[in-house]
Design a protein around this motif. Sequence first.
Motif, PDB file in Angstrom:
ATOM      1  N   TYR B 155      -3.436   5.984  -6.410  1.00 50.08           N
ATOM      2  CA  TYR B 155      -3.359   4.593  -5.934  1.00 50.08           C
ATOM      3  C   TYR B 155      -3.482   3.627  -7.120  1.00 50.08           C
ATOM      4  O   TYR B 155      -2.742   2.649  -7.226  1.00 50.08           O
ATOM      5  CB  TYR B 155      -4.473   4.348  -4.915  1.00 50.08           C
ATOM      6  CG  TYR B 155      -4.406   3.001  -4.226  1.00 50.08           C
ATOM      7  CD1 TYR B 155      -3.703   2.851  -3.038  1.00 50.08           C
ATOM      8  CD2 TYR B 155      -5.034   1.890  -4.772  1.00 50.08           C
ATOM      9  CE1 TYR B 155      -3.628   1.623  -2.395  1.00 50.08           C
ATOM     10  CE2 TYR B 155      -4.971   0.651  -4.144  1.00 50.08           C
ATOM     11  CZ  TYR B 155      -4.273   0.522  -2.955  1.00 50.08           C
ATOM     12  OH  TYR B 155      -4.201  -0.702  -2.335  1.00 50.08           O
ATOM     13  N   THR B 158      -0.294   3.756  -9.136  1.00 47.34           N
ATOM     14  CA  THR B 158       0.885   3.222  -8.455  1.00 47.34           C
ATOM     15  C   THR B 158       0.800   1.712  -8.273  1.00 47.34           C
ATOM     16  O   THR B 158       1.789   1.000  -8.449  1.00 47.34           O
ATOM     17  CB  THR B 158       1.048   3.896  -7.079  1.00 47.34           C
ATOM     18  OG1 THR B 158       1.013   5.308  -7.273  1.00 47.34           O
ATOM     19  CG2 THR B 158       2.359   3.509  -6.418  1.00 47.34           C
ATOM     20  N   TYR B 159      -0.386   1.201  -7.913  1.00 43.48           N
ATOM     21  CA  TYR B 159      -0.483  -0.212  -7.536  1.00 43.48           C
ATOM     22  C   TYR B 159      -1.312  -1.041  -8.507  1.00 43.48           C
ATOM     23  O   TYR B 159      -1.564  -2.219  -8.258  1.00 43.48           O
ATOM     24  CB  TYR B 159      -1.055  -0.332  -6.121  1.00 43.48           C
ATOM     25  CG  TYR B 159      -0.191   0.377  -5.095  1.00 43.48           C
ATOM     26  CD1 TYR B 159       1.167   0.049  -4.966  1.00 43.48           C
ATOM     27  CD2 TYR B 159      -0.711   1.367  -4.274  1.00 43.48           C
ATOM     28  CE1 TYR B 159       1.978   0.699  -4.042  1.00 43.48           C
ATOM     29  CE2 TYR B 159       0.081   2.010  -3.342  1.00 43.48           C
ATOM     30  CZ  TYR B 159       1.425   1.684  -3.227  1.00 43.48           C
ATOM     31  OH  TYR B 159       2.213   2.324  -2.324  1.00 43.48           O
ATOM     32  N   GLU B 294      -3.942  -2.533   4.214  1.00 46.08           N
ATOM     33  CA  GLU B 294      -2.476  -2.627   4.065  1.00 46.08           C
ATOM     34  C   GLU B 294      -1.754  -2.137   5.321  1.00 46.08           C
ATOM     35  O   GLU B 294      -0.905  -2.829   5.888  1.00 46.08           O
ATOM     36  CB  GLU B 294      -2.019  -1.804   2.854  1.00 46.08           C
ATOM     37  CG  GLU B 294      -2.524  -2.351   1.529  1.00 46.08           C
ATOM     38  CD  GLU B 294      -2.442  -1.345   0.391  1.00 46.08           C
ATOM     39  OE1 GLU B 294      -2.046  -0.187   0.643  1.00 46.08           O
ATOM     40  OE2 GLU B 294      -2.768  -1.736  -0.753  1.00 46.08           O
ATOM     41  N   LYS B 301       1.906  -3.338   1.372  1.00 43.94           N
ATOM     42  CA  LYS B 301       1.520  -2.112   0.670  1.00 43.94           C
ATOM     43  C   LYS B 301       1.307  -2.414  -0.807  1.00 43.94           C
ATOM     44  O   LYS B 301       2.123  -3.076  -1.448  1.00 43.94           O
ATOM     45  CB  LYS B 301       2.618  -1.069   0.862  1.00 43.94           C
ATOM     46  CG  LYS B 301       2.323   0.334   0.374  1.00 43.94           C
ATOM     47  CD  LYS B 301       0.971   0.893   0.609  1.00 43.94           C
ATOM     48  CE  LYS B 301       0.550   1.481   1.883  1.00 43.94           C
ATOM     49  NZ  LYS B 301      -0.857   1.908   1.940  1.00 43.94           N
ATOM     50  N   GLY B 302       0.172  -1.968  -1.315  1.00 46.03           N
ATOM     51  CA  GLY B 302      -0.123  -2.152  -2.732  1.00 46.03           C
ATOM     52  C   GLY B 302      -0.814  -3.470  -3.047  1.00 46.03           C
ATOM     53  O   GLY B 302      -1.217  -3.706  -4.178  1.00 46.03           O
ATOM     54  N   GLU B 303      -0.972  -4.323  -2.031  1.00 41.98           N
ATOM     55  CA  GLU B 303      -1.552  -5.640  -2.302  1.00 41.98           C
ATOM     56  C   GLU B 303      -3.019  -5.762  -1.899  1.00 41.98           C
ATOM     57  O   GLU B 303      -3.618  -6.825  -2.031  1.00 41.98           O
ATOM     58  CB  GLU B 303      -0.726  -6.734  -1.609  1.00 41.98           C
ATOM     59  CG  GLU B 303       0.623  -6.917  -2.274  1.00 41.98           C
ATOM     60  CD  GLU B 303       1.491  -7.966  -1.592  1.00 41.98           C
ATOM     61  OE1 GLU B 303       0.996  -8.632  -0.645  1.00 41.98           O
ATOM     62  OE2 GLU B 303       2.641  -8.100  -2.008  1.00 41.98           O
TER      63      GLU B 303
END
Lengths: 418, 391
Positions: B155, B158-159, B294, B301-303
């Motif tokens: 995670y 990726t983010y 999310e 997603k990712g925020e």
Amino acid sequence: MTDELLPPPRKDPQKRTLSPTRPPEARSRASLGLSAAAAEGRFALQVCAECNTVQYPPRDACSRCIGTDLHWQDIAATGQLLADTVIQTSTKLYFRERAPWRMGSVKLDAGPVVLCHIHSDCEKNSAVTMLNRLDASGQGVLLAIPTIRTTHMEDDPQLRALSADPRHRRILITDAWNPNTPTLANALIEAGASTVFVGESESWRPHPNRDALAAIDKVEVLPLDVTDTASVKKLAGEIGGKTDILINNARFMRPGGVLDRGDTGFAKEEMEVNYLGMMRLAQAFGPAMCARTTDGVNSAVAWVNILSVNALSNSPDYGCFSASNAAAYSLSQSLRGEFRGAGLRVMNVFVGPTDDAWYQPLPPPKVLPPAIARSLVDGLQRGLEDVWCGDVAKDVRDRWRRDPKVLEREMTNGGDGA
Amino acid sequence: MKQRLNYEGVAIAAPFTMPYQRYSIDTAHWWIAKALRGSLDAAGVAPTDIDGFSVASFTLAPDTAVGLTQHLGLCPRWLDNIPMGGASASVALRRAARAIQAGDANIVACVAGDTNQIDSFRNMLSSFSRFAMDASYPYGYGGPNANFALLTDCYMQTYGATREDFGRLCVAQRDNALRNPNALMKKPLTLDDYINARPIADPIALFDCVMPCAGSECFLVMSEEEAQRRQVPYATIGSAIERHNAHAEDDIQLRGGWTMDIDELYAMAECTPTDIDLLQTYDDYPVISMMQIEDLGFCAKGEAPEFVRSHDLTVNGDFPHNTSGGQLSAGQAGAAGGFIGMVEAIRQVTGTAGATQVKEASTALVSGFGMINYDRGVCSSASILKTGARA
């Protein structure tokens, strides 16, 4: 880069030797396919016969089509490291004592994602090569190593724990008389063994290996007669506490089946050396070796038997000798079970006819000592349980796996009469 | 696909928490009895009035819900055993609600509880699932810490989440926990404490992990008429979802099963994420709470890292989250960890949450996540609760 593994300092006799601890041994039956492949150093996974899906973890049905016709197949051992962690603490003593421990998840090129051990030289998100190796519980586990070799790669503690590497270890070869002994001793020393003890029976008789062995630095020849319980116990009393790998190459053989012999004299001798010899050695050396499997760099790690491949299926030309090897093979399976709790490995090297006097009547191909030495050292380095040395051994293995009864029929031809 | 029926007419009442203990010499049976009795007393319901019984527990062995009926002298005509750990509460609730709607039961007691004796966590790990036994534990035996370390690592890569982002969530929950007298963690937690904590399985450190403990939680499900007749405060069920083994094709779990059912979750409850007054996520590790924020539609997603940076997650903040401190600060009482958010949410929308009460809370979202069968959580669930009758 991995730090080079240095020879261990002399053991401090005042310190307690750690009790053996082991990684988890429990597995489902389906999962034992991985261990069976690891025993021979193969990377294999379950494949569905119906839809060809490669799957992991092992299941009893296909996760794509729910078919139950699943087979273990060798699979390309390559993948990509997805994520990794260094475990600093564990409720399992084996890992707690060895922390920090690196593990992670790898996306295999063949499809599945696997959780596995990660070699310390693997870089994040890099391409990796997978090994399937037996761990100290004798179960197959996956380890990701860098695809491009790194310096002292074999010295990584997690990789070394999945091997029986001779490096820095003290090894006993039980029979100085066997034609293969000097070659084995040399190969083991070349592989980094610190000492090779060689057992010699009937020291008063001259034999051709004596000078060759005397010429090798790091070899110590010591009296040992595997047919004599007192002799075996005496040597175990002297070096049992510093024998890290025991290689039982003692062999007594004479050609012939049952009717070729008028009595049981040779058969008794074959059993005394090939079967009871192994038992005497195990009774004398086994307990000390089992107690030292967690003893640092030069811990006790493996027991090796060199067996005739006709232990699997009798060859009547050497019928009685084959029978003694079948007994020895069966006993080695018992030893596996008995040593398992300590994490001591039992490796059997199955050999076809060797190129020496007692196999003289047989046609080639025959196995020469350097081939045995290569197989044996490679097997130790890869922590194998079953090693097949030479074309004949592999041929018999494949026929035996295909159909043991057909092989038996092939081996027991009576010859064409008039 | 046919639209499923809503959950109208069903009340959820009498939330009870048996205060957690780090270690207990009592059994799961005892803990479950304590919570069940607590809820019954709160609603003035006699044990003989219970005709539906739902149990979630890891440490009842060799018993199940069946053994408990005889053990506790219950005679239900509807019995359920929910082996879904962190996803248990919404699953238990929606099944019980259907039993009420169908008339299969009149009052269902949903209880979750576990003991935590010295060594019971280790024993539970060793028999958790076949895949874990075959393919996870042999690799360092890190238990869930190792699994979530991998998800967290992925995670973060990726983010771009940082440890500080996870830390903000943990620190806010500790603030909430300090209002909850039953929370096991009683000392304030600073971001520095979080960052400098002892590493457990990189990048996971001590305050990313829950503390296993003993405890139990219970609530009752009945018809609204029954709740009104008994004059107990109650919540209603706007909607409830469950999903198992979602997104099996994802290489690593960065989303859960909620994403498959979220539209129906909000549509059935006739609300949107902006209508949610408080969120109870399943917080065995902060990364999983982020994933839920999310997947339940509070941000893209990712925020979630940015979301926690820009919101106040405490009881009086603009996004009250895990108001009782969650498992991270109150403790993880086995399967009761799946109930902690549900029981707290019932309190919140019925105005009975005491010191952790969010002002005028009338709509709560409870999310569940459970069962690391191999490399990911397999079960996800969620429900939206609304005020039925306040205290």
